[in-house]
Design a protein around this motif. Structure first.
Motif, PDB file in Angstrom:
ATOM      1  N   TYR A   1       0.839  -1.199   0.000  1.00  0.00           N
ATOM      2  CA  TYR A   1       0.000   0.000   0.000  1.00  0.00           C
ATOM      3  C   TYR A   1       0.869   1.243   0.000  1.00  0.00           C
ATOM      4  CZ  TYR A   1      -3.579   3.329   1.593  1.00  0.00           C
ATOM      5  OH  TYR A   1      -4.427   4.393   1.703  1.00  0.00           O
TER       6      TYR A   1
ATOM      7  N   GLN B   1      -5.948  13.097   1.565  1.00  0.00           N
ATOM      8  CA  GLN B   1      -5.442  12.048   0.690  1.00  0.00           C
ATOM      9  C   GLN B   1      -5.706  12.401  -0.765  1.00  0.00           C
ATOM     10  OE1 GLN B   1      -7.229   8.126   1.243  1.00  0.00           O
ATOM     11  NE2 GLN B   1      -5.195   7.206   1.197  1.00  0.00           N
TER      12      GLN B   1
ATOM     13  N   TYR C   1      -4.225   6.782  -3.749  1.00  0.00           N
ATOM     14  CA  TYR C   1      -3.590   5.680  -3.064  1.00  0.00           C
ATOM     15  C   TYR C   1      -3.501   4.487  -4.014  1.00  0.00           C
ATOM     16  CZ  TYR C   1      -8.383   4.000  -2.377  1.00  0.00           C
ATOM     17  OH  TYR C   1      -9.683   3.594  -2.558  1.00  0.00           O
TER      18      TYR C   1
ATOM     19  N   MET D   1      -3.301   0.163  -3.778  1.00  0.00           N
ATOM     20  CA  MET D   1      -3.351  -1.040  -2.947  1.00  0.00           C
ATOM     21  C   MET D   1      -2.263  -2.042  -3.357  1.00  0.00           C
ATOM     22  SD  MET D   1      -6.068  -0.572  -0.946  1.00  0.00           S
ATOM     23  CE  MET D   1      -7.180  -1.930  -0.603  1.00  0.00           C
TER      24      MET D   1
ATOM     25  N   TRP E   1      -3.145  -3.312   3.297  1.00  0.00           N
ATOM     26  CA  TRP E   1      -4.321  -2.574   3.785  1.00  0.00           C
ATOM     27  C   TRP E   1      -5.518  -3.511   3.867  1.00  0.00           C
ATOM     28  CZ3 TRP E   1      -3.067   1.682   5.919  1.00  0.00           C
ATOM     29  CH2 TRP E   1      -3.972   2.705   6.167  1.00  0.00           C
TER      30      TRP E   1
ATOM     31  N   ARG F   1      -5.695  -6.318   5.992  1.00  0.00           N
ATOM     32  CA  ARG F   1      -5.819  -7.101   7.222  1.00  0.00           C
ATOM     33  C   ARG F   1      -6.050  -6.140   8.378  1.00  0.00           C
ATOM     34  NH1 ARG F   1      -1.371 -12.006   6.578  1.00  0.00           N
ATOM     35  NH2 ARG F   1      -2.020 -12.568   4.486  1.00  0.00           N
ATOM     36  N   PRO F   2      -7.285  -5.675   8.524  1.00  0.00           N
ATOM     37  CA  PRO F   2      -7.566  -4.632   9.507  1.00  0.00           C
ATOM     38  C   PRO F   2      -7.257  -5.032  10.927  1.00  0.00           C
ATOM     39  CG  PRO F   2      -9.596  -5.553   8.605  1.00  0.00           C
ATOM     40  CD  PRO F   2      -8.475  -6.087   7.777  1.00  0.00           C
ATOM     41  N   GLY F   3      -7.155  -6.320  11.214  1.00  0.00           N
ATOM     42  CA  GLY F   3      -6.919  -6.727  12.589  1.00  0.00           C
ATOM     43  C   GLY F   3      -5.466  -6.716  13.001  1.00  0.00           C
TER      44      GLY F   3
ATOM     45  N   THR G   1      -2.056  -4.713  13.456  1.00  0.00           N
ATOM     46  CA  THR G   1      -1.423  -3.395  13.521  1.00  0.00           C
ATOM     47  C   THR G   1      -0.200  -3.312  12.623  1.00  0.00           C
ATOM     48  OG1 THR G   1      -2.207  -3.048  15.773  1.00  0.00           O
ATOM     49  CG2 THR G   1      -0.332  -1.727  15.053  1.00  0.00           C
TER      50      THR G   1
ATOM     51  N   ASN H   1      -0.872  -2.333   9.115  1.00  0.00           N
ATOM     52  CA  ASN H   1      -1.551  -1.072   8.859  1.00  0.00           C
ATOM     53  C   ASN H   1      -0.735   0.160   9.216  1.00  0.00           C
ATOM     54  OD1 ASN H   1      -4.579  -1.693   8.116  1.00  0.00           O
ATOM     55  ND2 ASN H   1      -3.925  -3.219   9.587  1.00  0.00           N
ATOM     56  N   GLU H   2       0.373  -0.022   9.896  1.00  0.00           N
ATOM     57  CA  GLU H   2       1.190   1.126  10.263  1.00  0.00           C
ATOM     58  C   GLU H   2       1.744   1.776   9.008  1.00  0.00           C
ATOM     59  OE1 GLU H   2       4.359   0.180  12.882  1.00  0.00           O
ATOM     60  OE2 GLU H   2       5.338   2.128  12.661  1.00  0.00           O
ATOM     61  N   GLN H   3       1.449   3.059   8.834  1.00  0.00           N
ATOM     62  CA  GLN H   3       1.947   3.789   7.671  1.00  0.00           C
ATOM     63  C   GLN H   3       3.246   4.498   8.008  1.00  0.00           C
ATOM     64  OE1 GLN H   3      -0.493   5.834   4.430  1.00  0.00           O
ATOM     65  NE2 GLN H   3      -1.872   5.876   6.163  1.00  0.00           N
TER      66      GLN H   3
ATOM     67  N   PHE I   1       5.804   7.408   6.705  1.00  0.00           N
ATOM     68  CA  PHE I   1       5.751   8.592   5.857  1.00  0.00           C
ATOM     69  C   PHE I   1       7.135   8.980   5.356  1.00  0.00           C
ATOM     70  CE2 PHE I   1       1.497  10.529   6.036  1.00  0.00           C
ATOM     71  CZ  PHE I   1       0.881   9.684   6.934  1.00  0.00           C
ATOM     72  N   GLY I   2       7.168   9.496   4.144  1.00  0.00           N
ATOM     73  CA  GLY I   2       8.373  10.112   3.636  1.00  0.00           C
ATOM     74  C   GLY I   2       8.598  11.456   4.296  1.00  0.00           C
TER      75      GLY I   2
ATOM     76  N   PHE J   1      -6.501   5.571  13.658  1.00  0.00           N
ATOM     77  CA  PHE J   1      -5.065   5.744  13.840  1.00  0.00           C
ATOM     78  C   PHE J   1      -4.787   7.041  14.593  1.00  0.00           C
ATOM     79  CE2 PHE J   1      -3.655   2.651  10.597  1.00  0.00           C
ATOM     80  CZ  PHE J   1      -4.824   2.463   9.890  1.00  0.00           C
TER      81      PHE J   1
ATOM     82  N   TYR K   1      -1.399   9.648  14.998  1.00  0.00           N
ATOM     83  CA  TYR K   1      -0.056   9.974  14.546  1.00  0.00           C
ATOM     84  C   TYR K   1       0.428  11.196  15.312  1.00  0.00           C
ATOM     85  CZ  TYR K   1      -0.527   6.889  10.512  1.00  0.00           C
ATOM     86  OH  TYR K   1      -0.689   5.795   9.709  1.00  0.00           O
TER      87      TYR K   1
ATOM     88  N   PRO L   1       4.605  12.914   9.759  1.00  0.00           N
ATOM     89  CA  PRO L   1       3.895  12.215  10.834  1.00  0.00           C
ATOM     90  C   PRO L   1       4.551  10.874  11.142  1.00  0.00           C
ATOM     91  CG  PRO L   1       2.364  12.968   9.143  1.00  0.00           C
ATOM     92  CD  PRO L   1       3.745  13.145   8.596  1.00  0.00           C
TER      93      PRO L   1
ATOM     94  N   PHE M   1       3.725   7.153  13.259  1.00  0.00           N
ATOM     95  CA  PHE M   1       2.642   6.312  13.777  1.00  0.00           C
ATOM     96  C   PHE M   1       2.754   6.160  15.283  1.00  0.00           C
ATOM     97  CE2 PHE M   1      -0.338   2.838  13.620  1.00  0.00           C
ATOM     98  CZ  PHE M   1       0.106   1.931  14.563  1.00  0.00           C
TER      99      PHE M   1
ATOM    100  N   TYR N   1      -2.996   2.199  16.666  1.00  0.00           N
ATOM    101  CA  TYR N   1      -4.050   1.760  15.755  1.00  0.00           C
ATOM    102  C   TYR N   1      -5.064   0.990  16.575  1.00  0.00           C
ATOM    103  CZ  TYR N   1      -6.173  -1.236  12.109  1.00  0.00           C
ATOM    104  OH  TYR N   1      -7.041  -1.907  11.289  1.00  0.00           O
TER     105      TYR N   1
ATOM    106  N   VAL O   1      -8.857  -1.007  16.215  1.00  0.00           N
ATOM    107  CA  VAL O   1      -9.946  -1.459  15.362  1.00  0.00           C
ATOM    108  C   VAL O   1     -11.050  -2.106  16.206  1.00  0.00           C
ATOM    109  CG1 VAL O   1      -8.888  -3.696  14.848  1.00  0.00           C
ATOM    110  CG2 VAL O   1     -10.480  -2.660  13.209  1.00  0.00           C
TER     111      VAL O   1
ATOM    112  N   ARG P   1     -10.433   5.089   8.961  1.00  0.00           N
ATOM    113  CA  ARG P   1     -10.679   4.366   7.711  1.00  0.00           C
ATOM    114  C   ARG P   1     -12.116   3.876   7.712  1.00  0.00           C
ATOM    115  NH1 ARG P   1      -6.478  -0.092   6.740  1.00  0.00           N
ATOM    116  NH2 ARG P   1      -7.721  -1.198   8.266  1.00  0.00           N
TER     117      ARG P   1
ATOM    118  N   TRP Q   1     -12.089   1.096   0.577  1.00  0.00           N
ATOM    119  CA  TRP Q   1     -11.230   0.326   1.474  1.00  0.00           C
ATOM    120  C   TRP Q   1      -9.879   0.996   1.722  1.00  0.00           C
ATOM    121  CZ3 TRP Q   1     -12.667  -3.784   4.230  1.00  0.00           C
ATOM    122  CH2 TRP Q   1     -11.674  -4.545   4.841  1.00  0.00           C
TER     123      TRP Q   1
END
Lengths: 119, 112
Positions: A31, A45, A48, A50, A97, A99-101, A103, A106-108, A110-111, B33, B35, B43, B45, B48, B50, B91, B97
Motif C-alpha cells: 500500500y 489524501q 492511493y 493497494m 491494507w 488485514r484490519p486486525g 497493527t 496497517n502502520e503507515q 511517511f516520507g 489511527f 499519529y 507524521p 505512527f 491503531y 480497530v 478508515r 477500502w
C-alpha cells in the motif's frame, strides 16, 4: 535502512510546467498513498495504491495523476500545476491494507515531505 | 466521507497527563489511527485501534468506542519533546477500502 524517500524535498515552479514528485520505499510494502497538508486543513489524501497497477482516488485527486508500475515506486504527477497546488506533500506506505486486525500491516510510514510552491 | 473532530490546541505542564479526544462519523468503520507530527517533520505512527478498548504503549495509550464514534489518546508523564501536533485518522470501508481521512490535528504545547 527501511525508509520512504521523496524527491525533490523542495521545489519552486511556475504555473503550467509539468512536474513529477518521486516516492520510493524499500520495505516491499503493498500500500502506498499521497497526501497534501495545508494549514488548518490537515492531511488530505490525493491518491492511493493497494498494489502494483491498482490505484484509486482519495479525497482531493483533481489536478494530479499517479502510476504504480512497480511495487517500490509511486510517483505523483502534476501535469499543469496551479498556485492552489502549493502545499506540503507526503508519500506514505504500509505493508498492506487488507488485514484490519493486524497493527503491523496497517502502520503507515511517511516520507520526509516535499514542499512545493507554484508561482 | 466522515467528519473527524478533535480540539485545535491543548496546553499541559511537564509531568502531567493530557487526553486528546477524537470523534468521528462513519458508516463502515474499519480502524482508527493516531499519529504524532513535530513541526516541519513527517507524521509518525503512534497507535491503531480497530476493536473497542484500550491499547497501551509505554507513556501513550489509545482508547476506542465504536458505538460512540469516539477515541482518545492519553499522554502520560508529559515531556517537553511531546510538544507536537497529534492527528486522528479514520478508515471507512463503506467509503473505499483504501481511503484514510485525517482530522485537522491537535497541537499540544507542553510547558515547563
Amino acid at each position: 535502512e527501511a525508509q520512504v524517500t521523496q524527491n525533490p524535498r523542495y521545489l519552486i515552479t511556475v504555473t503550467g510546467k509539468k512536474l513529477t514528485v518521486t516516492c520510493s520505499q524499500n520495505m516491499n510494502h503493498e500500500y502506498m498513498s499521497w497526501y497534501r497538508q495545508d494549514p488548518g486543513l490537515g492531511l488530505r489524501q490525493i491518491y492511493y495504491s493497494m498494489n502494483v497497477e491498482v490505484t484509486d482516488k482519495g479525497d482531493v485527486p483533481e489536478g494530479y495523476k499517479v502510476s504504480r508500475k512497480e511495487k517500490r515506486n509511486f510517483p505523483l504527477i502534476l501535469e499543469s500545476p496551479s498556485p492552489n497546488q502549493t502545499s506540503l506533500y507526503f508519500c506514505a506506505s504500509s505493508l498492506s491494507w487488507t488485514r484490519p486486525g493486524r497493527t503491523s500491516h496497517n502502520e503507515q510510514f511517511f516520507g520526509p515531505g516535499t514542499r512545493l510552491t507554484v508561482l | 466521507g466522515q467528519n473527524i473532530d478533535q480540539p485545535t490546541e491543548m496546553t499541559a505542564t511537564e509531568g502531567a497527563i493530557v487526553q486528546i479526544n477524537c470523534t468521528y462519523q462513519t458508516s463502515g468503520f474499519n480502524g482508527l489511527f493516531w499519529y504524532q507530527q513535530h513541526a516541519g517533520e513527517a507524521p509518525t505512527f503512534l497507535s491503531y485501534n480497530v476493536l473497542d478498548g484500550l491499547e497501551e504503549k509505554g507513556r501513550f495509550s489509545s482508547f476506542l468506542s465504536r458505538s460512540k464514534g469516539y477515541s482518545y489518546l492519553l499522554l502520560k508523564e508529559l515531556q517537553m519533546k511531546d510538544s507536537a501536533s497529534y492527528l486522528c485518522a479514520v478508515r471507512d470501508r463503506a467509503d473505499s477500502w483504501g481511503k484514510l481521512q485525517f482530522g485537522a490535528g491537535t497541537q499540544v504545547v507542553v510547558t515547563p
